[in-house]
Motif scaffolding. Structure first.
Motif, PDB file in Angstrom:
ATOM      1  N   GLU A 272       0.830  -1.193   0.000  1.00 40.14           N
ATOM      2  CA  GLU A 272       0.000   0.000   0.000  1.00 40.14           C
ATOM      3  C   GLU A 272       0.875   1.258   0.000  1.00 40.14           C
ATOM      4  OE1 GLU A 272      -2.512  -0.982   3.418  1.00 40.14           O
ATOM      5  OE2 GLU A 272      -1.114   0.032   4.756  1.00 40.14           O
TER       6      GLU A 272
ATOM      7  N   ASN B 203      -2.501   0.271  -4.133  1.00 40.48           N
ATOM      8  CA  ASN B 203      -3.129   0.702  -2.882  1.00 40.48           C
ATOM      9  C   ASN B 203      -4.645   0.870  -2.985  1.00 40.48           C
ATOM     10  OD1 ASN B 203      -3.410   3.107  -4.253  1.00 40.48           O
ATOM     11  ND2 ASN B 203      -1.934   4.261  -3.021  1.00 40.48           N
TER      12      ASN B 203
ATOM     13  N   VAL C 100      -2.326   5.083   1.176  1.00 39.44           N
ATOM     14  CA  VAL C 100      -3.120   4.205   2.030  1.00 39.44           C
ATOM     15  C   VAL C 100      -2.207   3.558   3.067  1.00 39.44           C
ATOM     16  CG1 VAL C 100      -4.558   2.149   2.114  1.00 39.44           C
ATOM     17  CG2 VAL C 100      -4.780   3.737   0.205  1.00 39.44           C
TER      18      VAL C 100
ATOM     19  N   THR D 278      -2.802   1.088   6.515  1.00 37.58           N
ATOM     20  CA  THR D 278      -3.770   0.401   7.365  1.00 37.58           C
ATOM     21  C   THR D 278      -3.066  -0.261   8.544  1.00 37.58           C
ATOM     22  OG1 THR D 278      -3.595  -1.704   6.165  1.00 37.58           O
ATOM     23  CG2 THR D 278      -5.207  -0.103   5.353  1.00 37.58           C
ATOM     24  N   ARG D 279      -3.788  -0.384   9.623  1.00 41.35           N
ATOM     25  CA  ARG D 279      -3.224  -1.022  10.820  1.00 41.35           C
ATOM     26  C   ARG D 279      -2.792  -2.455  10.515  1.00 41.35           C
ATOM     27  NH1 ARG D 279      -2.993  -0.314  16.195  1.00 41.35           N
ATOM     28  NH2 ARG D 279      -4.067   1.685  15.992  1.00 41.35           N
ATOM     29  N   GLN D 280      -3.601  -3.197   9.761  1.00 42.63           N
ATOM     30  CA  GLN D 280      -3.265  -4.586   9.467  1.00 42.63           C
ATOM     31  C   GLN D 280      -1.928  -4.700   8.742  1.00 42.63           C
ATOM     32  OE1 GLN D 280      -5.449  -6.464   6.315  1.00 42.63           O
ATOM     33  NE2 GLN D 280      -5.191  -8.512   7.149  1.00 42.63           N
TER      34      GLN D 280
ATOM     35  N   CYS E  81       0.510  -2.492   8.662  1.00 43.38           N
ATOM     36  CA  CYS E  81       1.592  -2.067   9.554  1.00 43.38           C
ATOM     37  C   CYS E  81       1.971  -3.174  10.532  1.00 43.38           C
ATOM     38  CB  CYS E  81       1.172  -0.821  10.326  1.00 43.38           C
ATOM     39  SG  CYS E  81       0.891   0.638   9.307  1.00 43.38           S
TER      40      CYS E  81
ATOM     41  N   THR F  30      -0.861   9.259   8.373  1.00 44.21           N
ATOM     42  CA  THR F  30      -0.470   8.071   7.618  1.00 44.21           C
ATOM     43  C   THR F  30       0.832   7.473   8.156  1.00 44.21           C
ATOM     44  OG1 THR F  30       0.473   9.582   5.977  1.00 44.21           O
ATOM     45  CG2 THR F  30      -1.688   8.648   5.494  1.00 44.21           C
TER      46      THR F  30
ATOM     47  N   GLU G  72       7.547   2.215   5.119  1.00 38.78           N
ATOM     48  CA  GLU G  72       6.454   2.036   4.161  1.00 38.78           C
ATOM     49  C   GLU G  72       7.023   1.906   2.750  1.00 38.78           C
ATOM     50  OE1 GLU G  72       4.792   4.479   1.838  1.00 38.78           O
ATOM     51  OE2 GLU G  72       6.792   5.341   1.884  1.00 38.78           O
TER      52      GLU G  72
END
Length: 362
Positions: free
Chosen positions: A136, A143, A163, A165-167, A169, A199, A244
């Motif tokens: 992402e 993404n 984008v 997301t917690r998942q 990360c 973000t 990221e």
């Protein structure tokens, strides 16, 4: 042979030649893998050739045919040669590597950077791994569920969606922290939360939350611009860097050059269930067909692939084969044998012959 696992069934690996220098470095990598597998006492690899890139466009008008994707869905591991999507016809200008990563959920991109004896490195003390979130971030081709995360509402305005997301990360943080446990137990989280607090701030904060489950690993963080400066000034201070997608792409290219050349920058794209060996460098079409390309990056990527399989399956034979490739490439460099990008005189095939001979040595 002094192998440790001669009765195990054959390993089945997909192989995609790609474009430009791809067929040359892929053939060189297959040769070395076959030698290492044999030296480890394992049954020969079952190679599954699959079309992609200009070869596939010529055959069916698609750089990444559905038949190739369907075959990859049935495989656990494969080697991907570099591709040159910038030269594809405009109507099919897809980046196959990004599509494969997205469709098959290869969310982690593991990119080591270490200096080798015998190779002149800008940063001779570098020995680190960049763990890049692969699914992402700012990358417009992966993404969104459908369509692109980059768009132009008018002819004079271009916009992009990032984008985080917690998942995503959480899972990349676990990858980095587990890896650090096998190295020097240090992780640096790279972000830009001072200007992107929602973000990249979320990325940083979730990494710290996950790190609480690994009290034996020391964790700190850096802004991405400061991290680039630190890599140039003191790369030996860092062990595992997690970040990221876009930041990881840029920093890993920098780290690869600091270690000597992108020609020896390896990487593995993986999830818990599938893995793809892919060198960091591109297709270098100007070198294609001249037997001058450096195959070391893909050879080292293949070693990472075998080690991933070895860890997943607890297979000592595959671990031995991976170690043999790593040692053989390092010993070849240490002997002063290198391709032109590293200031050497060896051709692709000559370098590969030297590596293949050394995989049999303890």
């Amino acid at each position: 042979m002094d192998g440790v696992n001669a009765t195990k069934a054959s390993v089945r690996l997909g192989v995609i030649d790609g474009d430009g220098i791809g067929p040359e470095v892929v053939a060189a990598t297959r040769s070395v893998v076959d030698e290492a597998i044999g030296a480890a006492g394992l049954a020969p690899v079952e190679w599954v050739p699959l079309p992609m890139g200009h070869e596939a466009i010529a055959a069916c008008g698609d750089p990444l045919p559905e038949s190739t994707m369907a075959a990859l869905e049935q495989l656990d591991a494969w080697i991907l040669g570099p591709h040159d999507n910038a030269s594809y016809p405009a109507q099919v200008r897809v980046a196959p590597g990004g599509v494969i990563r997205k469709r098959l959920g290869l969310y982690a991109n593991i990119r080591p950077a270490a200096a080798f004896a015998g190779v002149r490195a800008t940063a001779p003390g570098i020995d680190l791994v960049i763990v890049r979130e692969n699914s992402e971030g700012f990358y417009a081709d992966r993404n969104m569920f459908a369509g692109s995360g980059e768009f132009r509402p008018t002819a004079d305005v271009a916009m992009a969606v990032a984008v985080v997301t917690r998942q995503a990360c959480e899972r990349i943080a676990h990858q980095a922290l587990r890896l650090a446990r096998s190295r020097r137990r240090q992780v640096t989280v790279v972000h830009k939360a001072n200007v992107l607090p929602m973000t990249t701030g979320l990325f940083r904060d979730v990494c710290y939350e996950v790190a609480a489950q690994y009290p034996d690993v020391r964790v700190d963080d850096e802004h991405v611009d400061a991290m680039a400066a630190h890599l140039v000034r003191a790369p030996g201070d860092y062990d595992v860097i997690v970040t990221e997608n876009l930041f990881g792409d840029i920093l890993s290219d920098l780290a690869g050059e600091l270690a000597g050349s992108l020609g020896m920058a390896a990487s593995l794209n993986c999830s818990e269930h599938k893995a793809m060996a892919q060198a960091v460098h591109g297709a270098a079409p100007g070198l294609a067909g001249h037997n001058r390309a450096n195959p070391a990056a893909l050879q080292l990527s293949a070693a990472m692939l075998l080690r991933w399989l070895a860890v997943r399956d607890d297979d000592a034979g595959l671990r031995d084969a991976a170690d043999r490739i790593d040692r053989a490439v390092a010993a070849t460099f240490a002997a002063g044998i290198a391709t032109a990008d590293l200031g050497g005189l060896a051709s692709t095939s000559e370098f590969t012959e030297q590596v293949s001979a050394r995989v049999h040595r303890r």
